[in-house]
Design an enzyme around this catalytic site. Sequence first.
Site: not given
Length: 392
Positions: A202, A225, A229, A289
Amino acid sequence: MTSVAQNSYDIGKPFGWTNCVSLAEGDKYVTDGGGVYALPMPEKIEGKKVVVLKSSGGEMGEEIKNAIKKNDIIIFDGCDGDFIIGKTMFLREIKDKTLVGRNNARLCTSFVLSPEIHSLLNAAKVLELSTDGGSQTFRLPNGSRVKEEREYAIRNILIEHLNDKEEAYRMSGVMNLSHCENIVIRNLAFIGPGAIDVGGSDLITVRDSTEHVWIDHCLFVDGMDGNIDINGHSDFITLSWCRMTYTPRTFIHANTSLVGSSDKEEWNGEDNLNVTYAYCHWDTGCDQRMPMVRFGTVHVLNSLYTCEGNTAAVNPRYHSEVLVEGCFFGKGVKRQFRQTDSKAYMLRDNVYIEKFSEPAASGLVSIPYLYKAMPSSEVPDIVSRYAGNSIQ
Protein backbone atom coordinates in the site's frame (compact mmCIF):
# COMPACT_ATOMS: atom_id res chain seq x y z
CA MET A 1 0.28 29.12 16.16
CA THR A 2 -2.89 28.50 14.17
CA SER A 3 -3.37 26.62 10.93
CA VAL A 4 -4.28 28.23 7.65
CA ALA A 5 -8.10 28.29 7.56
CA GLN A 6 -9.37 27.11 4.18
CA ASN A 7 -13.09 26.98 4.93
CA SER A 8 -15.35 27.14 7.96
CA TYR A 9 -15.44 23.34 8.38
CA ASP A 10 -11.66 22.87 8.34
CA ILE A 11 -10.66 23.39 11.96
CA GLY A 12 -6.97 22.81 11.23
CA LYS A 13 -6.40 20.47 14.14
CA PRO A 14 -6.85 16.77 14.88
CA PHE A 15 -10.33 15.50 15.70
CA GLY A 16 -12.36 12.33 15.48
CA TRP A 17 -11.22 8.91 16.58
CA THR A 18 -7.57 9.99 16.73
CA ASN A 19 -8.35 11.96 19.91
CA CYS A 20 -10.25 9.15 21.67
CA VAL A 21 -9.00 6.83 24.39
CA SER A 22 -11.78 4.23 24.33
CA LEU A 23 -15.01 3.38 22.53
CA ALA A 24 -16.86 5.67 24.94
CA GLU A 25 -14.33 8.41 25.74
CA GLY A 26 -13.70 10.99 23.05
CA ASP A 27 -11.59 14.15 22.90
CA LYS A 28 -9.32 13.09 25.76
CA TYR A 29 -6.10 12.39 23.84
CA VAL A 30 -4.19 15.12 22.03
CA THR A 31 -2.69 13.80 18.80
CA ASP A 32 -0.06 16.47 18.24
CA GLY A 33 2.73 14.49 16.55
CA GLY A 34 6.06 16.11 17.31
CA GLY A 35 4.34 18.73 19.43
CA VAL A 36 3.51 21.04 16.51
CA TYR A 37 1.14 20.31 13.65
CA ALA A 38 -0.13 23.69 12.42
CA LEU A 39 0.70 24.96 8.95
CA PRO A 40 2.70 26.71 7.66
CA MET A 41 5.43 24.99 9.66
CA PRO A 42 8.35 27.12 10.87
CA GLU A 43 11.84 25.75 10.35
CA LYS A 44 12.93 26.59 13.91
CA ILE A 45 10.85 25.62 16.93
CA GLU A 46 12.21 25.96 20.44
CA GLY A 47 12.77 22.59 22.08
CA LYS A 48 12.04 20.64 18.88
CA LYS A 49 14.31 18.97 16.34
CA VAL A 50 13.22 20.19 12.92
CA VAL A 51 14.65 19.06 9.58
CA VAL A 52 13.85 20.30 6.08
CA LEU A 53 14.25 17.72 3.32
CA LYS A 54 14.57 18.49 -0.38
CA SER A 55 14.80 16.12 -3.31
CA SER A 56 18.26 14.86 -4.19
CA GLY A 57 17.05 13.67 -7.58
CA GLY A 58 17.72 10.07 -6.62
CA GLU A 59 16.33 7.39 -4.31
CA MET A 60 15.87 8.78 -0.79
CA GLY A 61 14.24 6.04 1.28
CA GLU A 62 17.03 5.57 3.82
CA GLU A 63 17.66 9.29 4.16
CA ILE A 64 13.98 9.91 4.88
CA LYS A 65 13.79 7.04 7.38
CA ASN A 66 16.80 8.37 9.27
CA ALA A 67 15.36 11.89 9.29
CA ILE A 68 12.08 10.61 10.75
CA LYS A 69 13.88 8.63 13.46
CA LYS A 70 16.15 11.51 14.53
CA ASN A 71 13.75 14.48 14.41
CA ASP A 72 10.43 15.61 15.83
CA ILE A 73 9.29 17.63 12.81
CA ILE A 74 10.08 16.55 9.25
CA ILE A 75 9.32 19.12 6.54
CA PHE A 76 9.26 17.86 2.96
CA ASP A 77 9.93 20.78 0.61
CA GLY A 78 8.98 19.97 -2.98
CA CYS A 79 10.77 22.95 -4.54
CA ASP A 80 13.50 20.71 -6.05
CA GLY A 81 11.22 17.93 -7.29
CA ASP A 82 9.78 14.64 -6.11
CA PHE A 83 11.08 12.43 -3.29
CA ILE A 84 11.75 9.00 -4.83
CA ILE A 85 11.15 5.89 -2.72
CA GLY A 86 12.71 2.66 -3.99
CA LYS A 87 10.92 0.35 -1.58
CA THR A 88 8.44 0.70 1.26
CA MET A 89 9.93 2.42 4.31
CA PHE A 90 9.21 0.29 7.39
CA LEU A 91 8.87 2.56 10.43
CA ARG A 92 8.64 0.63 13.69
CA GLU A 93 8.08 1.96 17.20
CA ILE A 94 8.35 5.61 16.32
CA LYS A 95 6.41 8.08 18.47
CA ASP A 96 5.56 11.76 18.50
CA LYS A 97 6.40 12.71 14.90
CA THR A 98 4.99 15.35 12.55
CA LEU A 99 5.51 14.94 8.80
CA VAL A 100 4.38 17.89 6.68
CA GLY A 101 4.73 18.97 3.09
CA ARG A 102 5.12 22.30 1.34
CA ASN A 103 5.59 23.40 -2.27
CA ASN A 104 3.59 20.40 -3.52
CA ALA A 105 5.86 17.80 -1.93
CA ARG A 106 5.31 14.35 -3.46
CA LEU A 107 6.64 10.99 -2.23
CA CYS A 108 6.73 8.74 -5.30
CA THR A 109 7.59 5.10 -5.86
CA SER A 110 10.44 4.52 -8.29
CA PHE A 111 8.70 1.58 -9.98
CA VAL A 112 5.74 2.32 -12.25
CA LEU A 113 3.45 0.19 -14.37
CA SER A 114 4.57 1.18 -17.85
CA PRO A 115 2.44 1.05 -21.03
CA GLU A 116 4.64 -1.89 -22.09
CA ILE A 117 3.61 -3.84 -18.99
CA HIS A 118 -0.04 -3.06 -19.67
CA SER A 119 0.36 -4.37 -23.22
CA LEU A 120 1.93 -7.62 -22.02
CA LEU A 121 -0.84 -8.24 -19.52
CA ASN A 122 -3.58 -7.43 -22.00
CA ALA A 123 -2.01 -9.69 -24.63
CA ALA A 124 -2.09 -12.53 -22.09
CA LYS A 125 -5.78 -11.76 -21.35
CA VAL A 126 -5.15 -11.95 -17.63
CA LEU A 127 -8.39 -10.10 -16.84
CA GLU A 128 -10.30 -13.12 -18.11
CA LEU A 129 -8.67 -15.39 -15.49
CA SER A 130 -10.25 -16.39 -12.20
CA THR A 131 -9.74 -14.51 -8.94
CA ASP A 132 -11.39 -17.25 -6.90
CA GLY A 133 -8.84 -18.69 -4.49
CA GLY A 134 -10.01 -22.29 -4.63
CA SER A 135 -8.32 -25.53 -3.64
CA GLN A 136 -5.74 -25.33 -6.42
CA THR A 137 -2.35 -23.74 -5.68
CA PHE A 138 0.01 -22.32 -8.31
CA ARG A 139 3.77 -22.19 -7.78
CA LEU A 140 5.83 -19.29 -9.16
CA PRO A 141 9.41 -19.73 -10.43
CA ASN A 142 10.72 -18.32 -7.12
CA GLY A 143 8.82 -20.96 -5.13
CA SER A 144 6.04 -18.68 -3.89
CA ARG A 145 2.58 -20.22 -3.81
CA VAL A 146 -0.44 -18.35 -5.18
CA LYS A 147 -4.08 -19.41 -5.00
CA GLU A 148 -5.63 -17.04 -7.52
CA GLU A 149 -5.14 -17.83 -11.20
CA ARG A 150 -5.08 -14.16 -12.24
CA GLU A 151 -2.50 -13.15 -9.63
CA TYR A 152 -0.32 -16.09 -10.61
CA ALA A 153 -0.39 -15.11 -14.29
CA ILE A 154 0.37 -11.44 -13.60
CA ARG A 155 3.26 -12.20 -11.27
CA ASN A 156 4.70 -14.76 -13.66
CA ILE A 157 4.70 -12.25 -16.51
CA LEU A 158 6.30 -9.54 -14.35
CA ILE A 159 9.01 -11.86 -13.02
CA GLU A 160 10.05 -12.60 -16.59
CA HIS A 161 9.65 -9.09 -17.99
CA LEU A 162 11.47 -7.35 -15.13
CA ASN A 163 14.01 -10.15 -14.64
CA ASP A 164 13.05 -9.87 -10.99
CA LYS A 165 12.83 -13.36 -9.54
CA GLU A 166 12.69 -11.94 -5.99
CA GLU A 167 9.75 -9.69 -6.99
CA ALA A 168 11.26 -6.59 -5.43
CA TYR A 169 8.74 -4.48 -7.37
CA ARG A 170 6.00 -5.69 -4.98
CA MET A 171 7.54 -3.45 -2.29
CA SER A 172 6.53 -0.33 -4.21
CA GLY A 173 4.80 1.51 -1.39
CA VAL A 174 5.82 4.55 0.64
CA MET A 175 5.55 3.83 4.36
CA ASN A 176 4.51 1.06 6.73
CA LEU A 177 3.81 2.13 10.33
CA SER A 178 4.16 -0.64 12.92
CA HIS A 179 3.78 -0.18 16.73
CA CYS A 180 3.81 3.60 16.29
CA GLU A 181 1.98 6.27 18.30
CA ASN A 182 1.04 9.94 17.99
CA ILE A 183 1.84 10.53 14.33
CA VAL A 184 0.72 13.54 12.27
CA ILE A 185 0.99 13.46 8.46
CA ARG A 186 -0.19 16.61 6.64
CA ASN A 187 -0.23 18.18 3.20
CA LEU A 188 1.71 15.48 1.36
CA ALA A 189 1.09 13.62 -1.90
CA PHE A 190 1.76 9.89 -2.11
CA ILE A 191 2.15 8.61 -5.68
CA GLY A 192 2.30 4.90 -6.41
CA PRO A 193 3.13 2.71 -9.41
CA GLY A 194 -0.46 1.94 -10.39
CA ALA A 195 -2.78 -0.62 -8.85
CA ILE A 196 -2.27 -4.25 -9.80
CA ASP A 197 -3.31 -7.56 -8.24
CA VAL A 198 0.01 -9.00 -7.03
CA GLY A 199 -0.35 -8.86 -3.22
CA GLY A 200 1.91 -5.82 -3.21
CA SER A 201 2.36 -2.81 -0.93
CA ASP A 202 0.00 0.00 0.00
CA LEU A 203 1.06 3.61 -0.25
CA ILE A 204 0.59 3.75 3.53
CA THR A 205 -0.04 0.76 5.77
CA VAL A 206 -1.02 1.34 9.40
CA ARG A 207 -0.59 -1.89 11.34
CA ASP A 208 0.48 -3.77 14.47
CA SER A 209 -1.17 -1.72 17.24
CA THR A 210 -0.27 1.67 15.79
CA GLU A 211 -2.42 4.26 17.57
CA HIS A 212 -3.38 7.93 17.38
CA VAL A 213 -2.59 8.86 13.80
CA TRP A 214 -3.94 11.96 12.06
CA ILE A 215 -3.57 12.07 8.26
CA ASP A 216 -4.81 15.40 6.95
CA HIS A 217 -4.90 17.13 3.55
CA CYS A 218 -3.04 14.36 1.74
CA LEU A 219 -3.34 13.08 -1.81
CA PHE A 220 -3.17 9.35 -2.56
CA VAL A 221 -2.68 8.23 -6.18
CA ASP A 222 -2.22 4.78 -7.73
CA GLY A 223 -1.39 2.64 -4.70
CA MET A 224 -0.27 -0.84 -5.82
CA ASP A 225 -2.44 -2.84 -3.41
CA GLY A 226 -4.31 -0.07 -1.58
CA ASN A 227 -3.91 3.64 -1.09
CA ILE A 228 -4.11 3.36 2.69
CA ASP A 229 -4.89 0.21 4.68
CA ILE A 230 -5.38 -0.02 8.45
CA ASN A 231 -5.18 -3.35 10.24
CA GLY A 232 -3.49 -5.46 12.91
CA HIS A 233 -5.03 -4.08 16.17
CA SER A 234 -4.34 -0.48 15.13
CA ASP A 235 -6.70 2.09 16.62
CA PHE A 236 -7.78 5.72 16.88
CA ILE A 237 -7.06 6.93 13.35
CA THR A 238 -8.45 9.98 11.54
CA LEU A 239 -8.18 10.80 7.83
CA SER A 240 -9.48 14.28 7.08
CA TRP A 241 -9.57 16.28 3.87
CA CYS A 242 -7.77 13.54 1.90
CA ARG A 243 -8.24 12.75 -1.79
CA MET A 244 -7.95 9.29 -3.34
CA THR A 245 -7.64 8.72 -7.08
CA TYR A 246 -6.23 6.45 -9.79
CA THR A 247 -4.80 7.28 -13.21
CA PRO A 248 -4.45 5.19 -16.41
CA ARG A 249 -1.22 3.88 -14.87
CA THR A 250 -3.47 1.53 -12.85
CA PHE A 251 -4.17 -1.88 -14.41
CA ILE A 252 -6.64 -3.56 -12.02
CA HIS A 253 -7.32 -3.72 -8.26
CA ALA A 254 -8.12 -0.07 -7.45
CA ASN A 255 -9.09 -1.11 -3.92
CA THR A 256 -8.73 2.15 -2.12
CA SER A 257 -8.83 1.77 1.67
CA LEU A 258 -9.21 -1.33 3.83
CA VAL A 259 -9.88 -1.41 7.57
CA GLY A 260 -9.29 -4.90 8.98
CA SER A 261 -7.32 -7.42 6.94
CA SER A 262 -9.49 -10.49 7.57
CA ASP A 263 -12.32 -11.98 9.62
CA LYS A 264 -9.82 -13.32 12.16
CA GLU A 265 -10.20 -11.45 15.45
CA GLU A 266 -6.72 -12.39 16.63
CA TRP A 267 -5.25 -10.59 13.63
CA ASN A 268 -7.30 -7.41 13.91
CA GLY A 269 -9.00 -6.89 17.27
CA GLU A 270 -12.67 -6.84 18.20
CA ASP A 271 -12.55 -3.39 19.82
CA ASN A 272 -9.80 -1.88 17.67
CA LEU A 273 -9.73 -0.34 14.19
CA ASN A 274 -11.78 2.74 15.07
CA VAL A 275 -11.35 5.19 12.19
CA THR A 276 -12.78 8.53 11.04
CA TYR A 277 -12.90 9.45 7.34
CA ALA A 278 -14.01 13.09 7.28
CA TYR A 279 -14.36 15.44 4.31
CA CYS A 280 -12.55 12.98 2.03
CA HIS A 281 -12.85 12.82 -1.76
CA TRP A 282 -13.05 9.40 -3.40
CA ASP A 283 -12.32 10.52 -6.95
CA THR A 284 -11.80 9.16 -10.47
CA GLY A 285 -10.68 5.55 -10.76
CA CYS A 286 -11.53 4.42 -7.23
CA ASP A 287 -13.29 1.06 -7.69
CA GLN A 288 -14.08 -0.29 -4.23
CA ARG A 289 -13.15 -0.23 -0.50
CA MET A 290 -14.15 3.38 0.19
CA PRO A 291 -13.71 2.13 2.85
CA MET A 292 -14.22 -1.60 3.38
CA VAL A 293 -14.41 -2.35 7.12
CA ARG A 294 -14.05 -5.31 9.45
CA PHE A 295 -14.33 -5.11 13.27
CA GLY A 296 -13.90 -1.36 13.66
CA THR A 297 -16.32 1.44 14.38
CA VAL A 298 -15.91 3.72 11.38
CA HIS A 299 -17.40 7.17 10.81
CA VAL A 300 -17.59 8.31 7.17
CA LEU A 301 -18.46 12.01 7.42
CA ASN A 302 -19.21 14.53 4.67
CA SER A 303 -17.25 12.62 2.05
CA LEU A 304 -17.59 13.07 -1.70
CA TYR A 305 -17.82 10.19 -4.17
CA THR A 306 -17.14 11.02 -7.84
CA CYS A 307 -15.76 7.57 -8.74
CA GLU A 308 -18.03 6.93 -11.71
CA GLY A 309 -18.34 3.27 -12.72
CA ASN A 310 -17.10 1.89 -9.39
CA THR A 311 -17.88 -1.60 -8.09
CA ALA A 312 -18.64 -0.80 -4.43
CA ALA A 313 -18.23 2.26 -2.25
CA VAL A 314 -18.82 1.98 1.52
CA ASN A 315 -18.65 -1.70 2.43
CA PRO A 316 -19.10 -2.76 6.09
CA ARG A 317 -18.23 -6.40 6.68
CA TYR A 318 -17.55 -8.77 9.54
CA HIS A 319 -18.31 -7.37 13.03
CA SER A 320 -18.00 -3.75 11.91
CA GLU A 321 -20.06 -0.75 12.95
CA VAL A 322 -20.31 2.04 10.38
CA LEU A 323 -21.99 5.45 10.31
CA VAL A 324 -22.22 7.12 6.88
CA GLU A 325 -23.27 10.72 7.46
CA GLY A 326 -23.78 13.73 5.22
CA CYS A 327 -22.01 12.22 2.21
CA PHE A 328 -22.62 12.94 -1.48
CA PHE A 329 -22.61 10.08 -3.99
CA GLY A 330 -22.36 11.57 -7.47
CA LYS A 331 -23.28 10.63 -11.00
CA GLY A 332 -22.37 7.11 -12.06
CA VAL A 333 -21.42 5.97 -8.55
CA LYS A 334 -22.77 2.44 -8.12
CA ARG A 335 -23.37 0.28 -5.06
CA GLN A 336 -23.08 3.24 -2.77
CA PHE A 337 -23.45 1.01 0.30
CA ARG A 338 -23.26 -2.75 0.70
CA GLN A 339 -22.89 -4.66 3.96
CA THR A 340 -22.12 -8.25 4.92
CA ASP A 341 -22.18 -9.57 8.50
CA SER A 342 -21.73 -6.16 10.12
CA LYS A 343 -22.76 -5.58 13.74
CA ALA A 344 -24.46 -2.24 13.08
CA TYR A 345 -24.81 0.43 10.41
CA MET A 346 -26.54 3.77 10.07
CA LEU A 347 -26.93 6.05 7.06
CA ARG A 348 -28.22 9.58 7.52
CA ASP A 349 -28.48 12.85 5.61
CA ASN A 350 -26.74 11.48 2.50
CA VAL A 351 -27.39 12.49 -1.13
CA TYR A 352 -27.51 9.89 -3.92
CA ILE A 353 -27.58 11.08 -7.53
CA GLU A 354 -28.05 7.54 -8.83
CA LYS A 355 -31.07 5.49 -7.79
CA PHE A 356 -30.49 3.88 -4.41
CA SER A 357 -32.78 2.43 -1.79
CA GLU A 358 -31.13 3.46 1.44
CA PRO A 359 -31.44 0.67 4.01
CA ALA A 360 -32.96 1.36 7.39
CA ALA A 361 -30.54 1.56 10.29
CA SER A 362 -29.47 -1.72 11.84
CA GLY A 363 -28.45 -1.27 15.46
CA LEU A 364 -26.85 1.84 16.91
CA VAL A 365 -23.44 3.25 15.95
CA SER A 366 -22.07 5.43 18.76
CA ILE A 367 -19.55 8.17 18.03
CA PRO A 368 -17.93 9.47 21.25
CA TYR A 369 -16.27 12.64 19.93
CA LEU A 370 -17.47 16.12 18.96
CA TYR A 371 -17.52 17.03 15.28
CA LYS A 372 -18.99 19.55 12.85
CA ALA A 373 -21.08 18.22 9.96
CA MET A 374 -21.79 20.33 6.90
CA PRO A 375 -25.06 19.98 4.96
CA SER A 376 -24.59 17.24 2.36
CA SER A 377 -25.60 19.71 -0.36
CA GLU A 378 -22.38 21.67 0.31
CA VAL A 379 -20.11 18.64 0.06
CA PRO A 380 -19.46 18.65 -3.74
CA ASP A 381 -18.26 22.25 -3.81
CA ILE A 382 -16.27 22.38 -0.57
CA VAL A 383 -14.70 18.92 -0.54
CA SER A 384 -13.76 18.97 -4.24
CA ARG A 385 -11.97 22.30 -3.73
CA TYR A 386 -10.15 21.66 -0.48
CA ALA A 387 -9.47 17.92 -0.14
CA GLY A 388 -5.95 16.79 -0.99
CA ASN A 389 -2.56 18.44 -0.48
CA SER A 390 -4.11 21.87 -1.00
CA ILE A 391 -2.57 23.93 1.82
CA GLN A 392 -0.12 26.48 0.44
